[in-house]
Write a protein that holds these residues in place. Structure first.
Motif, short mmCIF file in Angstrom:
data_model
loop_
_atom_site.label_atom_id
_atom_site.label_comp_id
_atom_site.label_asym_id
_atom_site.label_seq_id
_atom_site.Cartn_x
_atom_site.Cartn_y
_atom_site.Cartn_z
N LYS A 145 0.98 -1.29 -0.06
CA LYS A 145 -0.04 0.02 -0.07
C LYS A 145 0.80 1.22 -0.03
O LYS A 145 0.46 2.46 -0.51
CB LYS A 145 -0.87 0.04 1.21
CG LYS A 145 -2.36 -0.53 1.06
CD LYS A 145 -3.21 -0.33 2.20
CE LYS A 145 -4.67 -0.72 1.93
NZ LYS A 145 -5.48 -0.42 3.06
N GLY A 146 2.09 0.99 0.58
CA GLY A 146 2.94 2.35 0.75
C GLY A 146 4.46 1.80 1.36
O GLY A 146 4.63 1.00 1.46
N ARG A 156 7.56 3.29 3.34
CA ARG A 156 7.95 4.49 4.35
C ARG A 156 9.20 5.37 3.83
O ARG A 156 9.88 4.66 3.21
CB ARG A 156 8.59 3.82 5.70
CG ARG A 156 7.11 3.25 6.59
CD ARG A 156 7.60 2.96 7.87
NE ARG A 156 6.46 2.44 8.92
CZ ARG A 156 6.32 1.07 8.84
NH1 ARG A 156 7.01 0.19 8.16
NH2 ARG A 156 5.10 0.84 9.48
N ASP A 166 0.33 -2.49 6.39
CA ASP A 166 0.83 -2.43 4.83
C ASP A 166 1.85 -1.84 4.25
O ASP A 166 2.18 -1.99 3.14
CB ASP A 166 -0.71 -2.21 3.99
CG ASP A 166 -1.67 -3.58 4.28
OD1 ASP A 166 -2.83 -3.08 4.21
OD2 ASP A 166 -1.32 -4.71 5.08
N PHE A 167 2.23 -0.88 5.10
CA PHE A 167 3.44 -0.08 4.48
C PHE A 167 4.66 -0.65 4.98
O PHE A 167 4.81 -1.39 6.14
CB PHE A 167 3.34 1.34 5.47
CG PHE A 167 2.61 2.42 4.52
CD1 PHE A 167 1.35 1.98 4.51
CD2 PHE A 167 2.76 3.57 4.38
CE1 PHE A 167 0.10 2.77 3.97
CE2 PHE A 167 1.95 4.65 3.92
CZ PHE A 167 0.82 3.98 3.77
N VAL A 168 5.54 -0.78 3.98
CA VAL A 168 6.90 -1.54 4.21
C VAL A 168 7.90 -0.30 4.54
O VAL A 168 7.88 0.67 4.33
CB VAL A 168 7.34 -2.40 3.06
CG1 VAL A 168 6.34 -3.37 2.99
CG2 VAL A 168 7.59 -1.45 1.74
N ASP A 224 -3.90 -0.74 8.28
CA ASP A 224 -3.62 0.23 7.14
C ASP A 224 -2.20 0.03 7.08
O ASP A 224 -1.32 0.26 6.07
CB ASP A 224 -4.28 1.40 7.09
CG ASP A 224 -5.66 0.99 6.61
OD1 ASP A 224 -6.63 2.00 6.58
OD2 ASP A 224 -6.11 -0.18 6.15
N LEU A 225 -1.53 0.87 8.31
CA LEU A 225 -0.14 0.98 8.45
C LEU A 225 0.76 0.07 8.13
O LEU A 225 1.98 -0.14 7.82
CB LEU A 225 0.06 1.94 9.77
CG LEU A 225 -0.11 3.35 9.53
CD1 LEU A 225 0.25 3.86 11.08
CD2 LEU A 225 1.08 3.80 8.53
#
Lengths: 78, 190
Positions: A41-42, A44, B188-190, B185-186
């Motif tokens: 999704k994103g 960092r 899913d962030f890498v 949701d977070l």
């Protein structure tokens, strides 16, 4: 979402294996694999910075964008 | 869940026999009684206390099928909401205590919907209290010497704090669910 991840291209150019990069930047191989395939999704900023530092490249070398009007609607739905 | 079952078991006689009570003490053991006058507001109750004939007429009025059914429905509505609240709290605690996928976060995510349902049931119960009390009195007034009358009794002594607590619990569950969703949701962030 046409943000294209060219990480595998940069890995090939620098002759770095996925496993080595994952260990160096502190993420799992499976997450790196998901990132390469664009299924996350994103990303960092800290992860992006670590990749760029290790591969000695710029974010634009790893990420590309194909313009699409659908992205305007997607932003308002998020 | 056992508490919910016990509560339902205690509520059933109250629905079947209006005014049923069970009083237990050291000296006299447990004694049951069925006095429909206890369902009336304080003023009407004291008027009936000194008039045995009026009490008999009231008992006959309550024995009518329509009145009996109405009183049972009101009791089942009130007690049903409380039983559901007990069930919801029980399931919330059970899911929080269980391990499973995702450890603490997973348990919280599974428990929160039940906490929210329990809070909603408490909210409904608080709102229903004044309405069921009023409806019960209206049903019974036809059997009193004063005859049929409208009665709107809003006693916020119990329902007021209960309503506020229920709203607070619902808001907390809602906020926690939003937090868990944002965390997912977070993740899913890498």
């Amino acid at each position: 979402m046409p943000v294209i991840v060219n990480l595998d291209v940069m890995l090939a150019r620098r002759k770095v294996r996925s496993k080595e990069l994952a260990e160096a930047i502190g993420i799992t191989e499976s997450n790196l694999s998901l990132l390469k395939s664009g299924k996350v999704k994103g990303v960092r900023f800290s992860t992006l910075a670590a990749i760029c530092r290790y591969l000695d490249c710029q974010p634009g070398d790893i990420l590309a964008y194909d313009a699409s009007d659908d992205d305007l609607r997607a932003a308002s739905e998020d | 869940m056992r508490v919910a079952a016990l509560w339902a078991l205690a509520a059933a006689p109250q629905a079947l026999v209006p005014g049923w009570t069970l009083a237990c003490s050291d000296a006299g053991g447990c004694r049951q009684a069925a006095d429909v006058a206890t369902l009336l507001p304080e003023g009407q109750r004291s008027a009936l206390a000194g008039d045995p004939a009026a009490a008999t007429r009231l008992a006959a009025h309550v024995a009518r099928p329509a009145v009996h059914l109405g009183l049972a429905t009101l009791t089942l509505l009130e007690e049903g909401l409380l039983v559901f609240l007990f069930v919801a709290v029980g399931r919330t605690l059970r899911r929080l205590g269980a391990g499973g996928d995702g450890g603490g976060d997973g348990a919280l995510a599974r428990a929160l919907p039940w906490l929210r349902r329990g809070a909603f049931a408490a909210l409904l119960w608080s709102l229903a209290q004044p309405l069921t009390d009023s409806a019960r009195s209206i049903l019974l007034y036809s059997g009193t010497p004063g005859g049929a009358a409208w009665y709107i009794g809003i006693d916020l002594t119990i329902a007021g704090p209960a309503l506020l607590l229920a709203i607070a619990a619902y808001a907390i569950a809602w906020a926690l669910e939003a937090g868990v969703r944002a965390e997912r949701d977070l993740a899913d962030f890498v």
